[in-house]
Design a protein around this motif. Structure first.
Motif, PDB file in Angstrom:
ATOM      1  N   THR A  60     -13.922   4.436 -35.910  1.00 33.34           N
ATOM      2  CA  THR A  60     -13.892   5.605 -34.942  1.00 33.34           C
ATOM      3  C   THR A  60     -13.193   5.870 -34.498  1.00 33.34           C
ATOM      4  O   THR A  60     -11.580   5.395 -34.168  1.00 33.34           O
ATOM      5  N   GLN A 154     -24.357  -1.944 -39.933  1.00 30.09           N
ATOM      6  CA  GLN A 154     -23.436  -1.377 -40.521  1.00 30.09           C
ATOM      7  C   GLN A 154     -23.747  -2.481 -41.897  1.00 30.09           C
ATOM      8  O   GLN A 154     -23.656  -2.865 -42.469  1.00 30.09           O
ATOM      9  N   PHE A 167     -25.475   1.912 -42.426  1.00 28.74           N
ATOM     10  CA  PHE A 167     -24.082   3.136 -41.824  1.00 28.74           C
ATOM     11  C   PHE A 167     -22.517   1.978 -41.604  1.00 28.74           C
ATOM     12  O   PHE A 167     -22.063   1.176 -41.863  1.00 28.74           O
ATOM     13  N   THR A 170     -18.656  -0.853 -37.174  1.00 27.70           N
ATOM     14  CA  THR A 170     -18.331  -0.735 -35.534  1.00 27.70           C
ATOM     15  C   THR A 170     -17.402  -2.841 -35.662  1.00 27.70           C
ATOM     16  O   THR A 170     -18.355  -3.546 -35.625  1.00 27.70           O
ATOM     17  N   GLN A 304     -31.721   4.090 -33.201  1.00 25.41           N
ATOM     18  CA  GLN A 304     -30.791   3.318 -34.093  1.00 25.41           C
ATOM     19  C   GLN A 304     -28.957   3.292 -33.079  1.00 25.41           C
ATOM     20  O   GLN A 304     -28.521   2.315 -33.636  1.00 25.41           O
ATOM     21  N   TYR A 306     -26.479   5.059 -32.221  1.00 24.40           N
ATOM     22  CA  TYR A 306     -25.113   5.318 -33.098  1.00 24.40           C
ATOM     23  C   TYR A 306     -24.437   7.131 -32.579  1.00 24.40           C
ATOM     24  O   TYR A 306     -25.855   8.124 -32.594  1.00 24.40           O
ATOM     25  N   TRP A 307     -23.925   7.018 -32.583  1.00 23.21           N
ATOM     26  CA  TRP A 307     -23.038   8.157 -31.572  1.00 23.21           C
ATOM     27  C   TRP A 307     -22.222   8.940 -32.866  1.00 23.21           C
ATOM     28  O   TRP A 307     -21.115   7.907 -33.674  1.00 23.21           O
ATOM     29  N   GLY A 311     -19.585   5.581 -32.654  1.00 24.06           N
ATOM     30  CA  GLY A 311     -20.235   4.524 -33.849  1.00 24.06           C
ATOM     31  C   GLY A 311     -21.005   3.968 -32.878  1.00 24.06           C
ATOM     32  O   GLY A 311     -21.921   4.939 -32.283  1.00 24.06           O
ATOM     33  N   LEU A 312     -21.356   2.652 -33.030  1.00 27.18           N
ATOM     34  CA  LEU A 312     -22.533   2.029 -31.658  1.00 27.18           C
ATOM     35  C   LEU A 312     -22.502   2.201 -30.592  1.00 27.18           C
ATOM     36  O   LEU A 312     -22.923   1.835 -29.903  1.00 27.18           O
ATOM     37  N   LYS A 340     -30.197  -3.566 -32.881  1.00 26.83           N
ATOM     38  CA  LYS A 340     -28.950  -3.531 -32.008  1.00 26.83           C
ATOM     39  C   LYS A 340     -29.357  -3.943 -30.782  1.00 26.83           C
ATOM     40  O   LYS A 340     -30.387  -3.552 -30.447  1.00 26.83           O
ATOM     41  N   VAL A 543     -28.338  10.076 -38.362  1.00 30.17           N
ATOM     42  CA  VAL A 543     -27.543   9.329 -38.452  1.00 30.17           C
ATOM     43  C   VAL A 543     -26.763   9.266 -40.207  1.00 30.17           C
ATOM     44  O   VAL A 543     -27.019   9.080 -40.377  1.00 30.17           O
ATOM     45  N   GLU A 544     -25.409   9.903 -39.804  1.00 31.88           N
ATOM     46  CA  GLU A 544     -24.358  10.530 -40.859  1.00 31.88           C
ATOM     47  C   GLU A 544     -25.318  10.502 -41.583  1.00 31.88           C
ATOM     48  O   GLU A 544     -25.596  12.135 -42.078  1.00 31.88           O
TER      49      GLU A 544
END
Length: 689
Positions: A60, A154, A167, A170, A304, A306-307, A311-312, A340, A543-544
């Motif tokens: 990240t 991931q 994605f 992490t 999900q 994620y940021w 990331g997670l 998750k 997300v992404e």
């Protein structure tokens, strides 16, 4: 204390009177070949080329490293134990490290942990050897090939079969790290559950240590009388019932939490732990879900976890509360935290805000006995860590046969793996419904759920009708290059059991406007089927590369074509008998410019209502221009009312209107009015053909 994620990380098992955050700056060294040895890394003169900000994964931006597809990394930091902890045991805690962590204290190995989503701890007292300052060294292995380990969304190299919806990985330390002090004899676990009558809390308290036998345990609920017992057999948890006068039930409308304090007095000193829970009961009754004895309709959304920069790992504690608030703002009452085990702070906020949660562990990518064992290894830590949270009302396990090679119906070994995971989870927590294999091919489950995606409301409606009206035993699923295949609802090919039915993933549309349009029509189509117990929309935010969110990745609101999700997800909505054509063109009129449609009211309130459906014209893709919905549409505009029972679709109401003169397109707002107030509705976008 560090300013990086400074909040106490474990509110469900609170020993915050004696803790020290180790978040913040650590030394970091990449080890691409995995060849570095402890002796080399522990030398005083060893060069540490990077600093990393814990608890952000080394991929990240927030970590300061930004290393991708690195499989091995080393962390180092000096810790100083507070003077006030003398005579106590010092324990090093990790919220989660992906995937395999080895830890040393001043040259002494203190332990290893495998599993990228579960917490772990090491008593480092002996390794400290009386010193108050020591060096912590952590080696992490995060394999690029993740297929046989739990990794959820991931990405893996080689790829998983579901790589197109995976994605950035992490890797390394991605949840908080901290020290705690406790006596040698201590409280090791507190499991809380509401009594069947919702008038007491049952606490199962586990203790450990050399002086556990004969120690005195005192447990107290907020406002209650302390209960004190003497520990007999330390190998067995002590059960304490905590009656509550004038009990207050936990629900989304009133998320009231009861604090529970636990004090253990032994020859080794006093240990204190705090926890909390709510008085709520979730149960399956035939084809319905009940919350506190009342029917629950799940209006859920996929999250999900994620940021953008982190990331997670949430960038800060407020990020959890923000995402939950966004879900509520869009009309959802449940969040499905997908594949998750989320940071416990998320569940803490869900508890206090009254958002229901579907919780589930991370998946593997392929089936082998070793991969299935790693999947199962998450289940007990998941329940032990998260079981006290009243917000969790559904446990999930596998998802769409991921980690089962998409072949549960054809392989008895994979069916046995699903059943084993289900049986284990139910043995640990019989009080919550469990979904065994979400979306496809159920083996043994408390909820029959299914995942249907379609780009058009008409195609969507036909698939839903086949499942819910015709009770089809299978449904079509598009699998990219594989094409469309039929997926069984039950692995044995037979009919679904009489348990609650959920559409737990759906959505359609390539653009945000198309998705807003599909959300309106597809969600309202589900409300046509009274047998259904709810749904989960995909998804809350992008997300992404996956652009399916109501909100963008940065949590800003996207253009939905003026399709308000809060109205779609309301208690009271209108189901219109229209086969919509396209965004902005639900219906085309010609000739006499007459618009005539039938609609039915779906009401999920606690009591029946008498309501009228009132039409109001507005500009294309425009919101209803309000003025208290034009004075509750002229106090129901002399329209005939219809009686609407909770969770039962009303009789049809015919609406006939003249398309506005001079307009090429307009939005027909259909408002449900009861006792002079607008309680729900929908809209139809009409074009002149």
């Amino acid at each position: 204390m560090s300013t990086v994620r400074p909040e106490y990380p474990r509110p469900h098992f609170d020993r915050s009177h004696a803790w020290l955050s180790l978040n913040g700056t650590w030394d970091f060294a990449a080890d691409p070949a995995g060849s570095a040895a402890y002796e080399q890394m522990s030398r005083d003169d060893h060069d540490w080329p990077h600093a990393i900000t814990v608890p952000f994964a080394w991929e990240t931006e927030a970590s300061g490293v930004g290393a991708h597809w690195l499989e091995y990394g080393w962390y180092r930091r000096t810790v100083t134990v507070p003077d006030g902890w003398r005579g106590q045991r010092v324990v090093l805690h990790f919220g989660a490290v992906h995937h395999l962590a080895s830890v040393w204290i001043d040259g002494a190995p203190v332990g290893e942990h495998e599993g990228g989503y579960t917490p772990f701890e090491f008593d480092i007292t002996e390794a400290l050897a009386g010193l108050t300052t020591a060096t912590v060294l952590v080696r992490v292995w995060a394999p690029a090939d993740k297929r046989e380990i739990v990794h959820g969304k991931q990405r893996s190299i080689p790829r998983d079969d579901y790589d197109d919806c995976a994605f950035t990985p992490t890797s390394g330390i991605w949840q908080p790290v901290w020290l705690e002090a406790r006596p040698a004899t201590y409280v090791s676990a507190v499991a809380l559950a509401p009594a069947d009558a919702l008038d007491a809390i049952t606490a199962d308290v586990s203790v450990a240590g050399p002086s556990a036998r004969g120690a005195r345990l005192t447990v107290q609920v907020t406002g209650g009388t302390p209960a004190t017992v003497e520990i007999g057999d330390p190998a067995q948890p002590v059960r304490v019932s905590l009656p509550i006068r004038e009990p207050r039930q936990w629900s989304p409308d009133d998320p009231y939490l009861y604090g529970v304090s636990v004090t253990l007095d032994s020859a080794d000193g006093t240990d204190r732990v705090g926890s909390a829970t709510g008085l709520r009961r979730i149960e399956v009754s035939g084809e319905h879900l009940l919350l506190n004895g009342e029917r629950l309709y799940v209006r859920g959304v996929l999250d999900q976890g994620y940021w953008p920069r982190t990331g997670l790992t949430a960038p800060d504690d407020q990020a959890f509360a923000t995402d939950l608030a966004l879900a509520r703002e869009a009309g959802f009452n449940l969040v499905r935290k997908h594949l998750k085990l989320e940071d416990p702070r998320f569940l803490h906020h869900a508890d206090r805000l009254g958002i229901l949660v579907w919780a589930e562990p991370a998946s593997t990518g392929v089936y082998t006995p070793e991969a299935a064992a790693r999947f199962d290894a998450q289940i007990e830590p998941m329940v032990r860590r998260d079981g006290n949270h009243p917000s969790i009302v559904i446990w999930g396990l596998y998802n769409e046969e991921w980690g089962l090679d998409w072949n549960v119906p054809g392989d008895p070994a994979k069916q046995a793996a699903v059943r084993r995971a289900y049986d284990l989870l139910k043995s640990l927590d019989p009080g919550r419904p469990v979904v065994d294999n979400s979306g496809w091919a159920h083996v043994v489950t408390d909820i029959v759920d299914w995942h249907i995606y379609d780009e058009t409301p008409a195609g969507w409606a036909a698939k839903v009708r086949a499942l819910l009206t015709d009770r089809s035993h299978s449904f079509p699923v598009g699998l990219g290059a594989v094409g469309t295949v039929d997926k069984l609802v039950m692995a044995d090919g037979g009919p679904a059991p009489e348990v609650p039915n959920l559409n737990s993933e759906f959505g359609g549309g390539k653009t945000s406007v198309e998705r807003g349009w599909n959300q309106r029509w597809q969600t309202l189509e589900l409300r046509r089927h009274d047998v259904l117990s709810g749904y989960v929309w995909t998804e809350l935010y992008d997300v992404e590369h996956e652009m399916a969110g109501i909100y963008a990745f940065d949590r800003s609101r996207k253009d939905s074509g003026a399709n308000d999700p809060a109205g779609v997800n309301a208690d009271t909505v209108l189901v219109v008998d229209v086969e919509p054509l396209a965004p902005g063109r639900d219906l085309v009129v010609t000739g006499d410019r007459k618009v005539s449609v039938e609609a039915r009211i779906s009401h999920h309130g606690r009591s029946s209502v008498e309501a009228a459906v009132v039409p109001l014209w507005g500009p294309p893709l425009g919101e209803c221009d309000d003025l208290a919905a034009r004075r509750a549409a002229g106090a129901a505009a002399a329209g005939d009312t219809v009686s609407v029972q909770p969770f039962r679709l009303s009789d049809p109401v015919r609406i006939t209107e003249h398309f506005p003169d001079g307009a090429a397109a307009a939005r027909l707002h259909l408002l449900v009015v009861s006792d002079g107030e607008v309680i729900g509705g929908t809209c139809v976008d009409v074009s002149l053909g």
